[in-house]
Design an enzyme around this catalytic site. Structure first.
Site, PDB file in Angstrom:
ATOM      1  N   GLU A   1       0.822  -1.200   0.000  1.00 28.65           N
ATOM      2  CA  GLU A   1       0.000   0.000   0.000  1.00 28.65           C
ATOM      3  C   GLU A   1       0.866   1.264   0.000  1.00 28.65           C
ATOM      4  OE1 GLU A   1      -3.389   0.547  -0.209  1.00 28.65           O
ATOM      5  OE2 GLU A   1      -2.844   2.662  -0.142  1.00 28.65           O
TER       6      GLU A   1
ATOM      7  N   THR B   1      -6.264   0.971  -4.979  1.00 31.37           N
ATOM      8  CA  THR B   1      -5.754  -0.368  -4.654  1.00 31.37           C
ATOM      9  C   THR B   1      -6.421  -1.430  -5.515  1.00 31.37           C
ATOM     10  OG1 THR B   1      -5.554   0.380  -2.373  1.00 31.37           O
ATOM     11  CG2 THR B   1      -5.316  -1.970  -2.758  1.00 31.37           C
TER      12      THR B   1
ATOM     13  N   HIS C   1      -1.466   2.897   4.777  1.00 34.89           N
ATOM     14  CA  HIS C   1      -2.450   3.687   4.030  1.00 34.89           C
ATOM     15  C   HIS C   1      -2.488   5.122   4.557  1.00 34.89           C
ATOM     16  CE1 HIS C   1      -6.216   5.083   2.288  1.00 34.89           C
ATOM     17  NE2 HIS C   1      -6.105   4.087   1.430  1.00 34.89           N
TER      18      HIS C   1
ATOM     19  N   ASP D   1       1.314  -0.341  -4.938  1.00 38.62           N
ATOM     20  CA  ASP D   1       0.056  -0.152  -5.678  1.00 38.62           C
ATOM     21  C   ASP D   1      -0.019   1.227  -6.326  1.00 38.62           C
ATOM     22  OD1 ASP D   1      -0.504   1.294  -3.312  1.00 38.62           O
ATOM     23  OD2 ASP D   1      -2.559   0.531  -3.137  1.00 38.62           O
ATOM     24  N   HIS D   2       0.467   2.244  -5.620  1.00 40.02           N
ATOM     25  CA  HIS D   2       0.410   3.625  -6.125  1.00 40.02           C
ATOM     26  C   HIS D   2       1.161   4.562  -5.198  1.00 40.02           C
ATOM     27  CE1 HIS D   2      -2.483   4.346  -2.967  1.00 40.02           C
ATOM     28  NE2 HIS D   2      -3.189   3.315  -3.398  1.00 40.02           N
TER      29      HIS D   2
HETATM   30  C1  GP9 Z   1      -8.994  -0.673   1.502  1.00 39.85           C
HETATM   31  C2  GP9 Z   1      -7.937  -0.269   0.565  1.00 39.85           C
HETATM   32  C3  GP9 Z   1      -7.923   1.211   0.474  1.00 39.85           C
HETATM   33  O1  GP9 Z   1      -9.398  -1.983   1.336  1.00 39.85           O
HETATM   34  O2  GP9 Z   1      -8.132  -0.812  -0.685  1.00 39.85           O
HETATM   35  O3  GP9 Z   1      -6.868   1.625  -0.295  1.00 39.85           O
HETATM   36  P1  GP9 Z   1      -7.045   2.703  -1.440  1.00 39.85           P
HETATM   37  O4  GP9 Z   1      -7.857   2.082  -2.518  1.00 39.85           O
HETATM   38  O5  GP9 Z   1      -7.712   3.904  -0.845  1.00 39.85           O
HETATM   39  O6  GP9 Z   1      -5.660   2.990  -1.884  1.00 39.85           O
HETATM   40 MN    MN Z   2      -3.985   1.755  -2.102  1.00 36.21          MN
END
Ligand code: GP9
Ligand code: MN
Length: 541
Positions: free
Chosen positions: A169, A211, A328, A388-389
Protein backbone atom coordinates in the site's frame (compact mmCIF):
# COMPACT_ATOMS: atom_id res chain seq x y z
CA UNK A 1 -4.64 16.13 -9.58
CA UNK A 2 -7.48 13.92 -8.44
CA UNK A 3 -10.55 15.05 -10.35
CA UNK A 4 -13.91 15.59 -8.88
CA UNK A 5 -16.24 14.32 -11.53
CA UNK A 6 -19.65 12.69 -11.50
CA UNK A 7 -18.22 9.21 -10.95
CA UNK A 8 -16.34 10.54 -7.96
CA UNK A 9 -19.58 11.86 -6.51
CA UNK A 10 -20.99 8.37 -7.01
CA UNK A 11 -18.17 7.06 -4.86
CA UNK A 12 -19.22 9.22 -1.94
CA UNK A 13 -20.94 6.13 -0.55
CA UNK A 14 -17.44 5.32 0.69
CA UNK A 15 -17.40 8.59 2.60
CA UNK A 16 -17.89 7.15 6.05
CA UNK A 17 -15.22 4.52 5.51
CA UNK A 18 -12.48 6.68 4.14
CA UNK A 19 -13.19 9.77 6.22
CA UNK A 20 -9.67 10.26 7.51
CA UNK A 21 -8.16 10.12 4.04
CA UNK A 22 -10.88 12.19 2.52
CA UNK A 23 -10.10 14.90 5.04
CA UNK A 24 -6.85 15.52 3.20
CA UNK A 25 -7.25 14.50 -0.38
CA UNK A 26 -10.86 14.00 -1.20
CA UNK A 27 -12.29 16.79 0.86
CA UNK A 28 -16.03 17.48 0.59
CA UNK A 29 -14.87 21.07 0.19
CA UNK A 30 -14.41 20.15 -3.49
CA UNK A 31 -18.19 20.02 -3.68
CA UNK A 32 -17.93 23.79 -3.79
CA UNK A 33 -16.84 23.37 -7.41
CA UNK A 34 -20.46 22.61 -8.14
CA UNK A 35 -21.99 25.32 -5.97
CA UNK A 36 -21.78 27.84 -8.80
CA UNK A 37 -24.15 25.77 -10.89
CA UNK A 38 -26.50 25.37 -7.97
CA UNK A 39 -26.50 29.11 -7.25
CA UNK A 40 -27.19 29.89 -10.87
CA UNK A 41 -30.05 27.45 -10.90
CA UNK A 42 -31.66 28.75 -7.69
CA UNK A 43 -31.07 32.33 -8.80
CA UNK A 44 -32.75 31.57 -12.06
CA UNK A 45 -35.78 29.96 -10.42
CA UNK A 46 -36.07 32.73 -7.86
CA UNK A 47 -35.93 35.40 -10.51
CA UNK A 48 -38.51 33.65 -12.51
CA UNK A 49 -40.84 33.83 -9.56
CA UNK A 50 -40.14 37.53 -8.95
CA UNK A 51 -40.60 38.21 -12.62
CA UNK A 52 -43.93 36.43 -12.79
CA UNK A 53 -45.21 38.07 -9.56
CA UNK A 54 -44.20 41.46 -10.78
CA UNK A 55 -45.81 41.24 -14.14
CA UNK A 56 -48.94 39.60 -12.92
CA UNK A 57 -49.61 42.68 -10.77
CA UNK A 58 -48.64 45.25 -13.38
CA UNK A 59 -49.79 45.44 -16.87
CA UNK A 60 -47.31 45.25 -19.69
CA UNK A 61 -47.53 48.72 -21.16
CA UNK A 62 -44.72 49.51 -23.48
CA UNK A 63 -41.26 48.40 -24.49
CA UNK A 64 -39.93 51.69 -23.13
CA UNK A 65 -41.29 50.89 -19.70
CA UNK A 66 -39.77 47.42 -19.77
CA UNK A 67 -36.37 48.74 -20.80
CA UNK A 68 -35.92 50.66 -17.57
CA UNK A 69 -37.50 48.19 -15.25
CA UNK A 70 -34.92 46.97 -12.68
CA UNK A 71 -36.49 43.52 -12.43
CA UNK A 72 -36.29 43.15 -16.14
CA UNK A 73 -32.62 44.04 -16.09
CA UNK A 74 -31.94 41.39 -13.47
CA UNK A 75 -33.88 38.89 -15.43
CA UNK A 76 -31.98 39.73 -18.60
CA UNK A 77 -28.64 39.31 -16.85
CA UNK A 78 -29.47 35.88 -15.46
CA UNK A 79 -31.00 34.72 -18.69
CA UNK A 80 -27.93 35.74 -20.62
CA UNK A 81 -25.66 34.08 -18.01
CA UNK A 82 -27.62 30.85 -18.08
CA UNK A 83 -27.69 30.93 -21.86
CA UNK A 84 -23.96 31.57 -22.02
CA UNK A 85 -23.33 28.68 -19.66
CA UNK A 86 -25.41 26.35 -21.77
CA UNK A 87 -23.80 27.51 -24.99
CA UNK A 88 -20.37 27.20 -23.39
CA UNK A 89 -21.10 23.67 -22.25
CA UNK A 90 -22.40 22.77 -25.66
CA UNK A 91 -19.46 24.47 -27.34
CA UNK A 92 -17.13 21.99 -25.67
CA UNK A 93 -18.64 19.42 -27.99
CA UNK A 94 -16.37 20.99 -30.59
CA UNK A 95 -13.34 21.07 -28.31
CA UNK A 96 -10.73 18.89 -30.05
CA UNK A 97 -9.30 16.93 -27.12
CA UNK A 98 -12.12 16.10 -24.74
CA UNK A 99 -10.19 13.21 -23.15
CA UNK A 100 -7.85 15.72 -21.63
CA UNK A 101 -9.97 17.33 -18.92
CA UNK A 102 -6.96 19.16 -17.46
CA UNK A 103 -6.20 20.98 -20.71
CA UNK A 104 -9.89 21.50 -21.36
CA UNK A 105 -10.38 23.08 -17.96
CA UNK A 106 -7.36 25.29 -18.52
CA UNK A 107 -8.59 26.47 -21.90
CA UNK A 108 -12.37 26.67 -21.65
CA UNK A 109 -12.74 27.08 -17.90
CA UNK A 110 -13.93 24.95 -15.03
CA UNK A 111 -17.61 25.90 -15.34
CA UNK A 112 -17.76 24.90 -18.96
CA UNK A 113 -15.92 21.65 -18.35
CA UNK A 114 -18.21 20.61 -15.54
CA UNK A 115 -21.24 21.55 -17.61
CA UNK A 116 -19.89 19.36 -20.34
CA UNK A 117 -19.16 16.52 -17.90
CA UNK A 118 -22.73 16.74 -16.68
CA UNK A 119 -24.07 16.68 -20.22
CA UNK A 120 -22.00 13.63 -21.15
CA UNK A 121 -22.17 11.73 -17.86
CA UNK A 122 -24.89 9.40 -19.03
CA UNK A 123 -23.86 9.18 -22.66
CA UNK A 124 -20.25 8.34 -21.71
CA UNK A 125 -21.32 5.08 -20.12
CA UNK A 126 -22.97 3.92 -23.31
CA UNK A 127 -20.32 4.97 -25.80
CA UNK A 128 -19.77 2.71 -28.74
CA UNK A 129 -16.10 1.88 -28.84
CA UNK A 130 -13.65 0.55 -31.41
CA UNK A 131 -15.13 -2.29 -33.47
CA UNK A 132 -14.17 -5.68 -32.10
CA UNK A 133 -12.55 -6.87 -35.34
CA UNK A 134 -9.70 -4.52 -34.50
CA UNK A 135 -9.15 -6.37 -31.26
CA UNK A 136 -6.10 -8.45 -31.93
CA UNK A 137 -2.77 -8.79 -30.18
CA UNK A 138 -1.11 -7.68 -33.42
CA UNK A 139 -3.05 -4.39 -33.30
CA UNK A 140 -1.94 -3.81 -29.72
CA UNK A 141 1.68 -4.63 -30.52
CA UNK A 142 1.61 -2.39 -33.57
CA UNK A 143 0.31 0.53 -31.52
CA UNK A 144 2.99 -0.06 -28.93
CA UNK A 145 5.56 -0.68 -31.67
CA UNK A 146 6.89 -3.79 -30.00
CA UNK A 147 7.91 -7.07 -31.57
CA UNK A 148 7.32 -10.23 -29.57
CA UNK A 149 10.71 -11.87 -29.03
CA UNK A 150 11.08 -15.37 -30.46
CA UNK A 151 13.59 -16.62 -27.87
CA UNK A 152 12.54 -14.85 -24.69
CA UNK A 153 15.04 -14.72 -21.87
CA UNK A 154 13.98 -16.43 -18.60
CA UNK A 155 11.23 -18.33 -20.39
CA UNK A 156 10.16 -21.06 -17.98
CA UNK A 157 12.86 -20.03 -15.48
CA UNK A 158 10.38 -20.49 -12.62
CA UNK A 159 8.18 -23.16 -14.13
CA UNK A 160 6.07 -24.98 -11.54
CA UNK A 161 7.10 -22.70 -8.67
CA UNK A 162 4.63 -21.17 -6.25
CA UNK A 163 3.91 -17.50 -6.78
CA UNK A 164 3.50 -15.02 -3.96
CA UNK A 165 2.54 -11.54 -5.04
CA UNK A 166 2.71 -8.81 -2.44
CA UNK A 167 1.05 -5.51 -3.29
CA UNK A 168 2.34 -2.84 -0.93
CA UNK A 169 0.00 0.00 0.00
CA UNK A 170 1.20 3.49 -1.02
CA UNK A 171 4.87 2.52 -1.34
CA UNK A 172 6.89 4.57 -3.82
CA UNK A 173 10.16 3.53 -5.37
CA UNK A 174 12.27 6.39 -3.99
CA UNK A 175 12.05 4.68 -0.58
CA UNK A 176 14.33 1.85 -1.74
CA UNK A 177 17.78 2.43 -0.19
CA UNK A 178 16.58 5.83 1.03
CA UNK A 179 17.80 6.96 4.42
CA UNK A 180 16.65 9.66 6.81
CA UNK A 181 19.35 10.72 9.28
CA UNK A 182 21.27 7.57 8.39
CA UNK A 183 18.26 5.35 9.14
CA UNK A 184 16.94 3.09 6.35
CA UNK A 185 13.18 3.36 5.92
CA UNK A 186 12.89 0.00 4.15
CA UNK A 187 15.76 -2.22 5.38
CA UNK A 188 13.93 -5.44 4.47
CA UNK A 189 13.05 -4.35 0.94
CA UNK A 190 16.65 -3.19 0.59
CA UNK A 191 17.98 -6.63 1.48
CA UNK A 192 15.39 -8.26 -0.76
CA UNK A 193 16.83 -6.17 -3.62
CA UNK A 194 20.12 -8.01 -2.95
CA UNK A 195 18.39 -11.32 -3.72
CA UNK A 196 16.07 -10.18 -6.53
CA UNK A 197 15.70 -8.82 -9.98
CA UNK A 198 14.92 -5.23 -9.15
CA UNK A 199 13.16 -2.84 -11.54
CA UNK A 200 13.64 0.79 -10.48
CA UNK A 201 11.66 2.08 -13.51
CA UNK A 202 8.29 0.54 -12.80
CA UNK A 203 5.10 2.63 -12.77
CA UNK A 204 1.64 2.55 -11.24
CA UNK A 205 -1.24 2.77 -13.73
CA UNK A 206 -4.25 2.90 -11.44
CA UNK A 207 -7.42 4.88 -12.08
CA UNK A 208 -10.08 5.98 -9.65
CA UNK A 209 -10.23 2.50 -8.04
CA UNK A 210 -6.76 2.85 -6.46
CA UNK A 211 -5.75 -0.37 -4.65
CA UNK A 212 -8.48 -2.37 -6.37
CA UNK A 213 -7.47 -1.07 -9.79
CA UNK A 214 -3.90 -2.19 -9.13
CA UNK A 215 -5.22 -5.64 -8.25
CA UNK A 216 -7.23 -5.65 -11.48
CA UNK A 217 -4.43 -4.43 -13.76
CA UNK A 218 -1.79 -6.81 -12.45
CA UNK A 219 -4.07 -9.84 -12.66
CA UNK A 220 -5.42 -9.09 -16.16
CA UNK A 221 -2.88 -6.97 -18.09
CA UNK A 222 -5.78 -4.68 -19.02
CA UNK A 223 -6.15 -0.97 -18.41
CA UNK A 224 -8.45 0.47 -15.74
CA UNK A 225 -11.30 2.76 -16.76
CA UNK A 226 -10.95 6.46 -17.50
CA UNK A 227 -13.49 7.23 -14.78
CA UNK A 228 -14.74 5.14 -11.90
CA UNK A 229 -13.29 2.08 -10.17
CA UNK A 230 -13.39 -0.89 -12.49
CA UNK A 231 -14.59 -3.17 -9.69
CA UNK A 232 -17.61 -0.90 -9.24
CA UNK A 233 -18.38 -0.08 -12.85
CA UNK A 234 -18.06 -3.55 -14.39
CA UNK A 235 -19.50 -6.61 -12.74
CA UNK A 236 -19.86 -10.33 -13.41
CA UNK A 237 -17.25 -10.61 -16.14
CA UNK A 238 -15.08 -13.66 -16.53
CA UNK A 239 -11.76 -11.92 -17.19
CA UNK A 240 -8.88 -13.76 -18.78
CA UNK A 241 -6.53 -13.51 -15.80
CA UNK A 242 -3.48 -14.78 -13.97
CA UNK A 243 -5.53 -17.11 -11.71
CA UNK A 244 -7.28 -18.59 -14.79
CA UNK A 245 -3.98 -19.03 -16.61
CA UNK A 246 -2.53 -20.79 -13.59
CA UNK A 247 -5.58 -22.95 -13.04
CA UNK A 248 -4.77 -24.72 -16.33
CA UNK A 249 -1.43 -25.61 -14.72
CA UNK A 250 -3.03 -27.03 -11.60
CA UNK A 251 -2.50 -24.04 -9.32
CA UNK A 252 -4.97 -22.74 -6.74
CA UNK A 253 -5.26 -18.98 -6.36
CA UNK A 254 -5.88 -17.22 -3.06
CA UNK A 255 -6.01 -13.58 -2.13
CA UNK A 256 -5.60 -11.96 1.29
CA UNK A 257 -6.66 -8.48 2.44
CA UNK A 258 -7.72 -7.53 5.96
CA UNK A 259 -10.51 -5.10 5.03
CA UNK A 260 -14.12 -6.13 4.41
CA UNK A 261 -14.37 -7.76 0.99
CA UNK A 262 -17.29 -5.56 -0.01
CA UNK A 263 -15.01 -2.50 -0.04
CA UNK A 264 -14.34 -1.69 -3.71
CA UNK A 265 -16.82 -4.51 -4.55
CA UNK A 266 -14.06 -7.02 -4.13
CA UNK A 267 -16.66 -9.69 -3.37
CA UNK A 268 -17.54 -9.43 -7.06
CA UNK A 269 -14.05 -8.56 -8.35
CA UNK A 270 -12.34 -11.66 -6.95
CA UNK A 271 -14.58 -14.21 -8.69
CA UNK A 272 -14.32 -12.09 -11.85
CA UNK A 273 -10.54 -12.41 -11.61
CA UNK A 274 -10.83 -16.15 -11.07
CA UNK A 275 -9.50 -16.42 -7.51
CA UNK A 276 -10.54 -19.69 -5.88
CA UNK A 277 -10.75 -18.16 -2.45
CA UNK A 278 -10.41 -14.85 -0.66
CA UNK A 279 -9.56 -14.09 2.95
CA UNK A 280 -10.90 -10.80 4.27
CA UNK A 281 -12.10 -9.23 7.53
CA UNK A 282 -14.21 -12.28 8.35
CA UNK A 283 -11.00 -14.32 8.43
CA UNK A 284 -8.76 -11.71 10.08
CA UNK A 285 -11.38 -10.74 12.69
CA UNK A 286 -9.82 -7.28 13.17
CA UNK A 287 -7.06 -8.82 15.25
CA UNK A 288 -4.46 -6.12 16.08
CA UNK A 289 -6.26 -3.45 14.04
CA UNK A 290 -4.51 -0.45 12.51
CA UNK A 291 -6.44 2.45 11.05
CA UNK A 292 -10.13 1.98 10.46
CA UNK A 293 -10.09 -0.91 8.02
CA UNK A 294 -8.65 -3.92 9.75
CA UNK A 295 -5.81 -6.04 10.99
CA UNK A 296 -2.19 -4.94 10.84
CA UNK A 297 0.10 -6.12 8.08
CA UNK A 298 1.81 -8.30 10.67
CA UNK A 299 -1.46 -10.20 11.14
CA UNK A 300 -2.10 -10.17 7.38
CA UNK A 301 1.08 -12.15 6.84
CA UNK A 302 1.02 -14.20 10.04
CA UNK A 303 -2.45 -15.62 9.41
CA UNK A 304 -1.84 -16.25 5.71
CA UNK A 305 1.39 -18.11 6.34
CA UNK A 306 0.00 -21.41 7.83
CA UNK A 307 -2.39 -21.70 4.88
CA UNK A 308 0.47 -21.41 2.41
CA UNK A 309 2.60 -23.76 4.48
CA UNK A 310 -0.11 -26.38 4.40
CA UNK A 311 -0.53 -26.11 0.61
CA UNK A 312 3.23 -26.46 0.29
CA UNK A 313 3.20 -29.57 2.51
CA UNK A 314 0.45 -31.07 0.35
CA UNK A 315 2.49 -30.22 -2.77
CA UNK A 316 -0.40 -28.18 -4.05
CA UNK A 317 0.96 -25.44 -6.32
CA UNK A 318 -0.42 -22.05 -5.39
CA UNK A 319 -0.61 -18.42 -6.36
CA UNK A 320 -1.14 -16.22 -3.31
CA UNK A 321 -1.79 -12.51 -3.51
CA UNK A 322 -1.40 -10.41 -0.35
CA UNK A 323 -2.55 -6.79 -0.27
CA UNK A 324 -1.09 -4.77 2.61
CA UNK A 325 -2.96 -1.97 4.38
CA UNK A 326 -1.02 -0.54 7.35
CA UNK A 327 0.76 2.11 5.30
CA UNK A 328 -2.45 3.69 4.03
CA UNK A 329 -2.89 7.44 3.98
CA UNK A 330 -2.98 9.38 6.37
CA UNK A 331 -0.34 7.07 7.87
CA UNK A 332 -1.44 7.20 11.48
CA UNK A 333 0.43 4.24 12.87
CA UNK A 334 0.00 3.76 16.65
CA UNK A 335 3.12 4.83 18.51
CA UNK A 336 3.61 1.35 19.97
CA UNK A 337 4.41 0.20 16.43
CA UNK A 338 7.06 2.82 15.62
CA UNK A 339 10.34 1.05 15.02
CA UNK A 340 12.73 3.82 14.01
CA UNK A 341 13.66 7.29 15.19
CA UNK A 342 12.85 10.08 12.79
CA UNK A 343 14.16 13.66 12.98
CA UNK A 344 12.20 16.05 15.24
CA UNK A 345 11.62 18.29 12.26
CA UNK A 346 9.22 15.79 10.69
CA UNK A 347 7.78 14.18 13.82
CA UNK A 348 4.00 14.31 13.71
CA UNK A 349 3.93 15.51 10.09
CA UNK A 350 2.43 13.62 7.17
CA UNK A 351 5.95 13.01 5.88
CA UNK A 352 7.25 11.63 9.17
CA UNK A 353 4.17 9.48 9.59
CA UNK A 354 4.56 8.14 6.06
CA UNK A 355 8.11 7.00 6.78
CA UNK A 356 7.06 5.35 10.05
CA UNK A 357 4.15 3.50 8.47
CA UNK A 358 6.21 2.32 5.48
CA UNK A 359 8.95 1.20 7.84
CA UNK A 360 6.43 -0.86 9.80
CA UNK A 361 5.04 -2.56 6.68
CA UNK A 362 8.61 -3.25 5.58
CA UNK A 363 9.27 -4.89 8.96
CA UNK A 364 6.24 -7.19 8.64
CA UNK A 365 7.32 -8.15 5.11
CA UNK A 366 10.76 -9.02 6.49
CA UNK A 367 9.19 -11.31 9.08
CA UNK A 368 7.10 -13.03 6.41
CA UNK A 369 10.21 -13.67 4.29
CA UNK A 370 11.95 -15.08 7.38
CA UNK A 371 9.05 -17.50 7.87
CA UNK A 372 9.14 -18.59 4.22
CA UNK A 373 12.87 -19.26 4.60
CA UNK A 374 12.59 -21.01 7.95
CA UNK A 375 9.90 -23.41 6.80
CA UNK A 376 11.32 -24.49 3.48
CA UNK A 377 8.99 -22.52 1.18
CA UNK A 378 11.60 -20.06 -0.06
CA UNK A 379 13.33 -22.33 -2.57
CA UNK A 380 10.04 -23.12 -4.21
CA UNK A 381 8.67 -19.60 -4.35
CA UNK A 382 8.72 -16.77 -6.82
CA UNK A 383 8.19 -13.63 -4.77
CA UNK A 384 6.86 -10.57 -6.57
CA UNK A 385 6.71 -7.36 -4.56
CA UNK A 386 5.43 -4.05 -5.91
CA UNK A 387 3.71 -0.83 -4.84
CA UNK A 388 0.06 -0.15 -5.68
CA UNK A 389 0.41 3.63 -6.13
CA UNK A 390 1.81 6.89 -4.81
CA UNK A 391 2.14 7.68 -1.13
CA UNK A 392 3.02 11.33 -1.57
CA UNK A 393 1.70 13.65 -4.21
CA UNK A 394 2.31 17.20 -5.30
CA UNK A 395 1.26 19.60 -2.65
CA UNK A 396 1.21 23.32 -2.13
CA UNK A 397 2.37 22.92 1.47
CA UNK A 398 5.81 24.50 1.32
CA UNK A 399 7.09 22.98 4.54
CA UNK A 400 6.29 19.50 3.32
CA UNK A 401 7.66 20.25 -0.15
CA UNK A 402 10.92 21.77 1.06
CA UNK A 403 11.58 19.13 3.68
CA UNK A 404 11.02 16.33 1.20
CA UNK A 405 13.29 18.01 -1.36
CA UNK A 406 15.98 18.41 1.27
CA UNK A 407 15.79 14.74 2.28
CA UNK A 408 15.66 13.54 -1.30
CA UNK A 409 18.33 15.88 -2.63
CA UNK A 410 15.99 16.99 -5.42
CA UNK A 411 12.31 17.80 -5.86
CA UNK A 412 9.79 14.99 -5.52
CA UNK A 413 7.87 15.29 -8.80
CA UNK A 414 5.10 13.62 -10.81
CA UNK A 415 7.44 10.90 -11.97
CA UNK A 416 8.23 10.01 -8.37
CA UNK A 417 4.52 9.72 -7.58
CA UNK A 418 4.06 7.27 -10.45
CA UNK A 419 7.20 5.29 -9.76
CA UNK A 420 6.64 2.26 -7.51
CA UNK A 421 9.15 -0.49 -6.82
CA UNK A 422 9.07 -3.91 -8.46
CA UNK A 423 11.15 -6.76 -7.09
CA UNK A 424 11.00 -10.29 -8.47
CA UNK A 425 12.87 -12.90 -6.54
CA UNK A 426 13.33 -16.17 -8.43
CA UNK A 427 15.02 -19.17 -6.79
CA UNK A 428 18.39 -19.80 -8.40
CA UNK A 429 18.65 -16.49 -10.25
CA UNK A 430 21.35 -14.00 -9.36
CA UNK A 431 20.31 -10.59 -8.12
CA UNK A 432 20.38 -7.83 -10.70
CA UNK A 433 19.03 -4.35 -11.22
CA UNK A 434 17.25 -4.15 -14.57
CA UNK A 435 16.59 -0.72 -16.04
CA UNK A 436 13.87 -1.85 -18.45
CA UNK A 437 10.76 0.30 -18.11
CA UNK A 438 7.54 -1.40 -17.05
CA UNK A 439 4.11 -0.80 -15.60
CA UNK A 440 1.56 -2.78 -13.64
CA UNK A 441 0.00 -3.87 -16.92
CA UNK A 442 3.23 -5.80 -17.59
CA UNK A 443 3.10 -8.09 -14.55
CA UNK A 444 0.91 -10.84 -16.00
CA UNK A 445 2.96 -11.31 -19.20
CA UNK A 446 6.17 -11.19 -17.14
CA UNK A 447 4.99 -13.93 -14.77
CA UNK A 448 3.63 -15.98 -17.68
CA UNK A 449 7.07 -15.87 -19.32
CA UNK A 450 8.79 -16.93 -16.09
CA UNK A 451 6.46 -19.91 -15.80
CA UNK A 452 6.79 -20.73 -19.50
CA UNK A 453 3.11 -20.15 -20.29
CA UNK A 454 1.65 -19.10 -23.60
CA UNK A 455 -0.67 -16.10 -23.84
CA UNK A 456 -2.07 -17.04 -27.21
CA UNK A 457 -5.62 -17.33 -25.95
CA UNK A 458 -5.95 -13.84 -24.50
CA UNK A 459 -5.15 -10.24 -25.22
CA UNK A 460 -2.57 -8.51 -23.08
CA UNK A 461 -1.88 -4.79 -23.07
CA UNK A 462 1.34 -5.29 -21.17
CA UNK A 463 4.55 -7.04 -22.14
CA UNK A 464 7.18 -9.21 -20.56
CA UNK A 465 9.39 -6.71 -18.79
CA UNK A 466 12.52 -8.92 -19.03
CA UNK A 467 12.49 -9.11 -22.79
CA UNK A 468 11.66 -5.61 -23.95
CA UNK A 469 13.77 -2.57 -23.40
CA UNK A 470 11.18 -0.27 -24.98
CA UNK A 471 7.64 0.26 -23.75
CA UNK A 472 4.55 2.42 -24.16
CA UNK A 473 2.62 2.78 -20.93
CA UNK A 474 -0.67 4.64 -20.76
CA UNK A 475 -2.08 6.61 -17.83
CA UNK A 476 -5.54 7.99 -17.13
CA UNK A 477 -7.69 9.49 -14.39
CA UNK A 478 -4.91 10.91 -12.19
CA UNK A 479 -3.36 12.32 -15.33
CA UNK A 480 -5.02 13.48 -18.53
CA UNK A 481 -6.01 10.62 -20.81
CA UNK A 482 -3.08 9.76 -23.05
CA UNK A 483 -0.34 10.61 -20.56
CA UNK A 484 2.47 8.19 -21.20
CA UNK A 485 5.81 6.72 -20.28
CA UNK A 486 8.25 5.17 -22.71
CA UNK A 487 11.77 3.81 -22.17
CA UNK A 488 12.96 7.41 -22.34
CA UNK A 489 10.40 9.83 -21.07
CA UNK A 490 7.26 10.75 -19.23
CA UNK A 491 4.84 12.99 -21.10
CA UNK A 492 1.67 14.52 -19.68
CA UNK A 493 -1.01 14.62 -22.36
CA UNK A 494 -1.77 18.15 -23.53
CA UNK A 495 1.64 19.55 -22.67
CA UNK A 496 4.52 20.22 -25.07
CA UNK A 497 7.08 18.57 -22.83
CA UNK A 498 8.56 15.25 -21.98
CA UNK A 499 10.62 14.48 -18.89
CA UNK A 500 13.61 12.21 -19.10
CA UNK A 501 12.81 9.34 -16.72
CA UNK A 502 16.42 8.97 -15.59
CA UNK A 503 17.27 12.57 -14.73
CA UNK A 504 13.74 14.07 -14.65
CA UNK A 505 14.83 16.92 -16.99
CA UNK A 506 12.22 18.37 -19.35
CA UNK A 507 12.55 18.81 -23.10
CA UNK A 508 10.19 20.12 -25.72
CA UNK A 509 9.01 18.29 -28.84
CA UNK A 510 5.34 19.02 -29.32
CA UNK A 511 4.74 17.12 -32.56
CA UNK A 512 6.52 13.98 -31.46
CA UNK A 513 4.72 13.82 -28.13
CA UNK A 514 1.37 14.45 -29.78
CA UNK A 515 1.91 11.44 -32.02
CA UNK A 516 2.76 9.22 -29.07
CA UNK A 517 -0.19 10.60 -27.15
CA UNK A 518 -2.51 9.56 -29.97
CA UNK A 519 -1.08 6.08 -30.00
CA UNK A 520 -1.66 5.74 -26.27
CA UNK A 521 -5.20 7.03 -26.60
CA UNK A 522 -5.89 4.36 -29.20
CA UNK A 523 -4.38 1.77 -26.91
CA UNK A 524 -6.60 2.84 -24.01
CA UNK A 525 -9.66 2.89 -26.27
CA UNK A 526 -8.81 -0.61 -27.43
CA UNK A 527 -8.63 -1.80 -23.83
CA UNK A 528 -12.07 -0.23 -23.21
CA UNK A 529 -13.44 -2.00 -26.27
CA UNK A 530 -12.04 -5.30 -25.08
CA UNK A 531 -13.70 -4.76 -21.69
CA UNK A 532 -16.98 -4.06 -23.48
CA UNK A 533 -16.53 -7.16 -25.55
CA UNK A 534 -15.84 -9.25 -22.44
CA UNK A 535 -18.86 -7.76 -20.67
CA UNK A 536 -21.10 -8.83 -23.54
CA UNK A 537 -19.52 -12.16 -24.37
CA UNK A 538 -17.93 -13.55 -21.24
CA UNK A 539 -20.30 -13.23 -18.31
CA UNK A 540 -19.38 -14.90 -15.06
CA UNK A 541 -21.50 -18.07 -14.87
C1 GP9 B 1 -8.99 -0.67 1.50
C2 GP9 B 1 -7.94 -0.27 0.56
C3 GP9 B 1 -7.92 1.21 0.47
O1 GP9 B 1 -9.40 -1.98 1.34
O2 GP9 B 1 -8.13 -0.81 -0.69
O3 GP9 B 1 -6.87 1.62 -0.30
P1 GP9 B 1 -7.05 2.70 -1.44
O4 GP9 B 1 -7.86 2.08 -2.52
O5 GP9 B 1 -7.71 3.90 -0.85
O6 GP9 B 1 -5.66 2.99 -1.88
MN1 MN C 1 -3.99 1.75 -2.10
Amino acid sequence: GRRLNWEALGQLTYLSEVKSSIAEIFSPIYLLFYVDMLILLVWQLLNRKIYVDYFSTKSLKSAKYLKFDPFFKKKAVTTVTALALTVCSLSVVFYPDKGNKMAMTREVGILTTQGYELLTFWQKKHDKLAPTDKLTQATINRLKQIEPSSWPKYFGAASGKNIILIQLESIENFLINFTVDGEQITPNLNSLVQESLYFPYFYSQIGQGNTSDAEFITNTSLYPLADGAIAKELKNIKYPSLPRLLKEQGYVSLTFHANDVTFWNRDNLYPCLGFDKYYDKAFYQDEDPIGRWGSSDQVLFAKAFPILKELHAKRQKFYASLITLSSHHPYNLPESKHRIEIPDEIKGTLLGNYFLAVNYTDYTLGQFIQALKAHGLWDNTVLVVFGDHFGLRNTTDTFYKNTLSKLLGRDHDQLDSLNVPLLIRIPGLKAQTINNVGGQVDLLPTIANLLGLSLDKQLVFGQDIFNHSDNLLGFRFYYPEGTLITANHFHEAGSRYGFNIFNHKPYEDKEFFLQQENRVKSLLALSDSYLNYLAENQPLP
